[in-house]
Design a protein around this motif. Structure first.
Motif, PDB file in Angstrom:
ATOM      1  N   ILE A  26      30.647  43.012  31.574  1.00 52.71           N
ATOM      2  CA  ILE A  26      31.366  44.023  30.795  1.00 52.71           C
ATOM      3  C   ILE A  26      31.328  45.380  31.503  1.00 52.71           C
ATOM      4  O   ILE A  26      32.302  46.120  31.510  1.00 52.71           O
ATOM      5  CB  ILE A  26      30.806  44.070  29.356  1.00 52.71           C
ATOM      6  CG1 ILE A  26      31.775  44.796  28.430  1.00 52.71           C
ATOM      7  CG2 ILE A  26      29.417  44.672  29.309  1.00 52.71           C
ATOM      8  CD1 ILE A  26      31.533  44.493  26.961  1.00 52.71           C
ATOM      9  N   VAL A  27      30.208  45.687  32.164  1.00 53.22           N
ATOM     10  CA  VAL A  27      30.084  46.963  32.893  1.00 53.22           C
ATOM     11  C   VAL A  27      31.095  46.996  34.044  1.00 53.22           C
ATOM     12  O   VAL A  27      31.800  47.991  34.246  1.00 53.22           O
ATOM     13  CB  VAL A  27      28.636  47.146  33.411  1.00 53.22           C
ATOM     14  CG1 VAL A  27      28.529  48.372  34.302  1.00 53.22           C
ATOM     15  CG2 VAL A  27      27.659  47.252  32.236  1.00 53.22           C
ATOM     16  N   GLU A  28      31.192  45.894  34.789  1.00 48.02           N
ATOM     17  CA  GLU A  28      32.125  45.822  35.918  1.00 48.02           C
ATOM     18  C   GLU A  28      33.574  45.892  35.436  1.00 48.02           C
ATOM     19  O   GLU A  28      34.418  46.533  36.062  1.00 48.02           O
ATOM     20  CB  GLU A  28      31.911  44.517  36.699  1.00 48.02           C
ATOM     21  CG  GLU A  28      30.577  44.457  37.410  1.00 48.02           C
ATOM     22  CD  GLU A  28      30.197  43.045  37.854  1.00 48.02           C
ATOM     23  OE1 GLU A  28      29.375  42.945  38.770  1.00 48.02           O
ATOM     24  OE2 GLU A  28      30.706  42.049  37.288  1.00 48.02           O
ATOM     25  N   ALA A  29      33.860  45.228  34.318  1.00 49.46           N
ATOM     26  CA  ALA A  29      35.230  45.209  33.804  1.00 49.46           C
ATOM     27  C   ALA A  29      35.688  46.616  33.415  1.00 49.46           C
ATOM     28  O   ALA A  29      36.815  47.010  33.702  1.00 49.46           O
ATOM     29  CB  ALA A  29      35.341  44.260  32.609  1.00 49.46           C
ATOM     30  N   ILE A  30      34.803  47.387  32.781  1.00 57.06           N
ATOM     31  CA  ILE A  30      35.152  48.764  32.404  1.00 57.06           C
ATOM     32  C   ILE A  30      35.373  49.603  33.660  1.00 57.06           C
ATOM     33  O   ILE A  30      36.314  50.390  33.739  1.00 57.06           O
ATOM     34  CB  ILE A  30      34.076  49.362  31.478  1.00 57.06           C
ATOM     35  CG1 ILE A  30      34.135  48.668  30.112  1.00 57.06           C
ATOM     36  CG2 ILE A  30      34.248  50.877  31.331  1.00 57.06           C
ATOM     37  CD1 ILE A  30      32.987  48.992  29.177  1.00 57.06           C
ATOM     38  N   ALA A  31      34.540  49.393  34.672  1.00 55.42           N
ATOM     39  CA  ALA A  31      34.705  50.120  35.939  1.00 55.42           C
ATOM     40  C   ALA A  31      36.051  49.775  36.581  1.00 55.42           C
ATOM     41  O   ALA A  31      36.772  50.654  37.059  1.00 55.42           O
ATOM     42  CB  ALA A  31      33.563  49.798  36.894  1.00 55.42           C
ATOM     43  N   LEU A  32      36.425  48.490  36.563  1.00 57.17           N
ATOM     44  CA  LEU A  32      37.693  48.062  37.165  1.00 57.17           C
ATOM     45  C   LEU A  32      38.903  48.582  36.384  1.00 57.17           C
ATOM     46  O   LEU A  32      39.995  48.676  36.920  1.00 57.17           O
ATOM     47  CB  LEU A  32      37.754  46.532  37.257  1.00 57.17           C
ATOM     48  CG  LEU A  32      36.832  45.914  38.319  1.00 57.17           C
ATOM     49  CD1 LEU A  32      36.757  44.410  38.153  1.00 57.17           C
ATOM     50  CD2 LEU A  32      37.301  46.278  39.716  1.00 57.17           C
ATOM     51  N   ALA A  33      38.686  48.922  35.114  1.00 62.31           N
ATOM     52  CA  ALA A  33      39.770  49.494  34.293  1.00 62.31           C
ATOM     53  C   ALA A  33      39.777  51.020  34.421  1.00 62.31           C
ATOM     54  O   ALA A  33      40.271  51.722  33.550  1.00 62.31           O
ATOM     55  CB  ALA A  33      39.612  49.070  32.840  1.00 62.31           C
ATOM     56  N   GLY A  34      39.197  51.522  35.494  1.00 66.45           N
ATOM     57  CA  GLY A  34      39.249  52.960  35.763  1.00 66.45           C
ATOM     58  C   GLY A  34      38.107  53.740  35.155  1.00 66.45           C
ATOM     59  O   GLY A  34      38.066  54.960  35.230  1.00 66.45           O
ATOM     60  N   GLY A  35      37.154  53.028  34.536  1.00 66.67           N
ATOM     61  CA  GLY A  35      36.021  53.721  33.932  1.00 66.67           C
ATOM     62  C   GLY A  35      36.378  54.281  32.561  1.00 66.67           C
ATOM     63  O   GLY A  35      37.539  54.287  32.154  1.00 66.67           O
ATOM     64  N   GLN A  36      35.368  54.747  31.854  1.00 62.06           N
ATOM     65  CA  GLN A  36      35.591  55.243  30.495  1.00 62.06           C
ATOM     66  C   GLN A  36      36.170  56.654  30.521  1.00 62.06           C
ATOM     67  O   GLN A  36      35.948  57.399  31.463  1.00 62.06           O
ATOM     68  CB  GLN A  36      34.274  55.224  29.712  1.00 62.06           C
ATOM     69  CG  GLN A  36      33.244  56.269  30.149  1.00 62.06           C
ATOM     70  CD  GLN A  36      32.330  55.780  31.251  1.00 62.06           C
ATOM     71  OE1 GLN A  36      32.676  54.887  32.019  1.00 62.06           O
ATOM     72  NE2 GLN A  36      31.158  56.377  31.340  1.00 62.06           N
TER      73      GLN A  36
END
Length: 90
Positions: A26-36
């Motif tokens: 989940i951490v990597e996926a959020i990073a790949l979506a440009g971060g929070q």
């Protein structure tokens, strides 16, 4: 193809592809979506997963705590999971 959807308070809400031959957290996926975004509440991220029996499971995950641990203990994502990053309530 294996992918998850990352929506809500991320900079590039979109479908995120799994790296070939590897899992995705989940951490990597959020990073790949440009971060929070600045408004994101990483303590109450929702993971929605369709289970084999057709039922939908929703789990709230404290991604903030996972990031502080360097991403350790993160649940591996499954194909077609949906990650929703909510807005902080000010």
């Amino acid at each position: 193809e294996r992918s998850v959807n990352v929506v809500g308070q991320v900079n590039k809400p979109d479908r995120v592809l799994f790296p070939p031959e590897k899992g995705l957290t989940i951490v990597e996926a959020i990073a790949l979506a440009g971060g929070q975004t600045r408004l994101a509440d990483l303590r109450r991220v929702k993971l929605t997963r369709k289970q084999d029996n057709g039922e939908t499971m929703v789990e709230e995950i404290d991604v903030d705590a996972l990031m502080k641990k360097g991403g350790r203990g993160a649940i591996p994502l499954q194909k077609d999971d949906v990650i929703f990053v909510p807005e902080r309530i000010l």
